[in-house]
Design an enzyme around this catalytic site. Structure first.
Site, PDB file in Angstrom:
ATOM      1  N   ASN A 133     -90.754 -56.244-107.671  1.00  0.00           N
ATOM      2  CA  ASN A 133     -92.442 -56.203-107.562  1.00  0.00           C
ATOM      3  C   ASN A 133     -93.009 -55.169-106.803  1.00  0.00           C
ATOM      4  O   ASN A 133     -94.368 -55.052-106.773  1.00  0.00           O
ATOM      5  CB  ASN A 133     -92.967 -57.526-107.770  1.00  0.00           C
ATOM      6  CG  ASN A 133     -92.571 -58.277-106.433  1.00  0.00           C
ATOM      7  OD1 ASN A 133     -92.362 -57.884-105.400  1.00  0.00           O
ATOM      8  ND2 ASN A 133     -92.809 -59.430-106.557  1.00  0.00           N
ATOM      9  N   SER A 260     -77.752 -52.650 -95.185  1.00  0.00           N
ATOM     10  CA  SER A 260     -78.356 -52.096 -94.131  1.00  0.00           C
ATOM     11  C   SER A 260     -77.745 -51.719 -93.162  1.00  0.00           C
ATOM     12  O   SER A 260     -76.576 -52.269 -92.747  1.00  0.00           O
ATOM     13  CB  SER A 260     -79.381 -53.250 -93.424  1.00  0.00           C
ATOM     14  OG  SER A 260     -80.202 -52.437 -92.443  1.00  0.00           O
ATOM     15  N   TYR A 293     -80.544 -61.942 -90.408  1.00  0.00           N
ATOM     16  CA  TYR A 293     -80.695 -60.629 -91.368  1.00  0.00           C
ATOM     17  C   TYR A 293     -79.620 -59.803 -91.297  1.00  0.00           C
ATOM     18  O   TYR A 293     -78.997 -59.442 -92.443  1.00  0.00           O
ATOM     19  CB  TYR A 293     -81.900 -59.904 -90.982  1.00  0.00           C
ATOM     20  CG  TYR A 293     -82.345 -58.739 -92.080  1.00  0.00           C
ATOM     21  CD1 TYR A 293     -82.673 -58.878 -93.359  1.00  0.00           C
ATOM     22  CD2 TYR A 293     -82.071 -57.291 -91.501  1.00  0.00           C
ATOM     23  CE1 TYR A 293     -82.942 -57.743 -94.059  1.00  0.00           C
ATOM     24  CE2 TYR A 293     -82.228 -56.122 -92.359  1.00  0.00           C
ATOM     25  CZ  TYR A 293     -82.556 -56.573 -93.541  1.00  0.00           C
ATOM     26  OH  TYR A 293     -82.753 -55.442 -94.391  1.00  0.00           O
TER      27      TYR A 293
END
Length: 414
Positions: A133, A260, A293
């Protein structure tokens, strides 16, 4: 023009800019020639650079080449309902100079997703993008939708997902795009999404595991796991498990896992080299958002590599990608410090279209058909950290992930 605008190439390169009175045209077979209206003559060489050029690839999706009654080639843009004598592929010309080969790679960090898909028609292909989105997920979904694919935006927030669908339809009202509910922080939601998708009885050619959370305060999901670990890794792991039969039936199919470069700054093994679950789903006292993360991004590469080893014999490949550094998106919204950091870094970051390029590259380019188990940055293969290359750790993480899902869903059903 739509093709030039989508590709972000509205402005002409100063070196290739034509003098006043000149026009660039193409022949039926793709050669570029130059018309001098002042002297009423044509030539093959660019009037400033002296180079000969030809257009690269097929016409953009929705375009058709025709010839008028005078034998002049013109182009019809069926999407935007316009006609032009300017070949939209002129944004992507290549030099006709076979005596001087170049080693420059075709795409790099400045490439956009739309440039990679230029000339490609994905009609009949089904693409699922999680977290689509906003940000690079949205640009990934939009790029495929504007090239004919049936795209499903798999999102937690349906209001924002519906807005994203509307934005794509505003660009092309015939785009085949829809939104479906997927909350990766809830295993039952993943299960319900897979059931709803299978009920559509459609194939699945590309699955982009893009959704991620970043810089969250410590919290546990309803499944009892640290949120960053479940959203960024385990939820996607379960999603692929549930859809792998559809992927295999749709082969050749591709899974793209967005990781990442931050995966390089952590490890998930203990001092003995064994996978340490307490590092994956830490307690509140042991939690640091950035480290959580980074560890989840390491899991992404390990998962992608192991997935490729398991499913590639059945025609399903998997690659992991790094989208870009410090791109401004909603992923940072959980803490004002990260918002400030992203704001300060914004002038030095990629655009979202550039950030989506490596994902789209791995999902679409013909040269990667049948190839996987790799890690890409700036549309170029690079080596991940030694930890990310460990087959033993990948197998152990796979087994742990299966066990965690079985335990959580088993306890809920009981």
């Amino acid at each position: 023009m739509a093709a030039l605008r989508y590709a972000g190439l509205d402005d002409t390169d100063s070196e290739d800019e034509l003098p006043p009175g000149w026009e660039e045209r193409t022949t039926k077979d793709g050669w570029v020639y130059y018309a001098n209206h002042t002297e009423e003559k044509t030539q093959w060489e660019h009037p400033k650079t002296g180079k000969r050029k030809r257009v690269a690839g097929d016409l953009p999706y929705g375009w058709e080449q025709e010839t008028d009654e005078n034998g002049q080639v013109f182009f019809v843009d069926h999407i935007n309902k316009r006609t032009t004598y300017l070949d939209p592929r002129l944004a992507f010309t290549v030099d006709d100079n076979p005596t001087k080969p170049t080693t420059r790679q075709r795409y790099d960090g400045s490439t956009t997703a739309m440039e990679i898909l230029q000339g490609r028609d994905f009609t009949g292909k089904v693409v699922v993008v999680t977290g689509a989105n906003s940000g690079i997920g949205f640009e990934t979904a939009k790029s495929f939708a504007l090239h004919g694919a049936h795209v499903i935006l798999a999102c937690r927030n349906m209001a924002r997902a519906s807005e994203a669908v509307s934005r794509i339809l505003e660009e092309w009202h015939k785009a085949k795009v829809e939104a479906m509910t997927l909350d990766l922080a809830l295993l039952r939601s993943v299960q319900h999404f897979a059931e709803a998708f299978k009920a559509k009885n459609v194939p699945l050619h590309v699955l982009v595991c893009n959704a991620a959370t970043f810089a969250l305060p410590w919290s546990l999901t309803k499944d009892g796991l640290e949120t960053t670990f479940q959203v960024n890794h385990l939820g996607h792991f379960y999603l692929v498990q549930l859809l792998q039969d559809v992927l295999c039936r749709s082969a050749p199919a591709r899974v793209i896992v967005v990781s990442s470069e931050s995966h390089r700054f952590t490890d998930i093994n203990d001092s003995l080299g064994k996978l340490d679950f307490s590092r994956l789903s830490p307690t509140k006292n042991d939690y640091w958002a950035m480290l959580a993360y980074n560890r989840s991004k390491l899991c992404n590469i390990l998962f992608s590599n192991e997935l490729h080893r398991r499913l590639s014999p059945r025609g399903v490949t998997s690659n992991a990608v790094h989208p870009g550094n410090m791109m401004y998106s909603n992923i940072h919204r959980s803490w004002w410090v990260y918002t400030l950091l992203f704001t300060l870094a914004r002038p030095f970051t990629k655009s979202m279209q550039q950030g989506a390029a490596t994902t789209v590259y791995c999902a679409a380019v013909p040269e990667l058909e049948g190839l996987g188990g790799m890690y890409f940055n700036n549309c170029c293969r690079c080596m991940p950290s030694p930890e990310a290359q460990s087959e033993e750790t990948a197998r152990t993480l796979w087994a742990l992930s299966e066990r965690l899902i079985q335990e959580r869903l088993g306890s809920q059903s009981g």
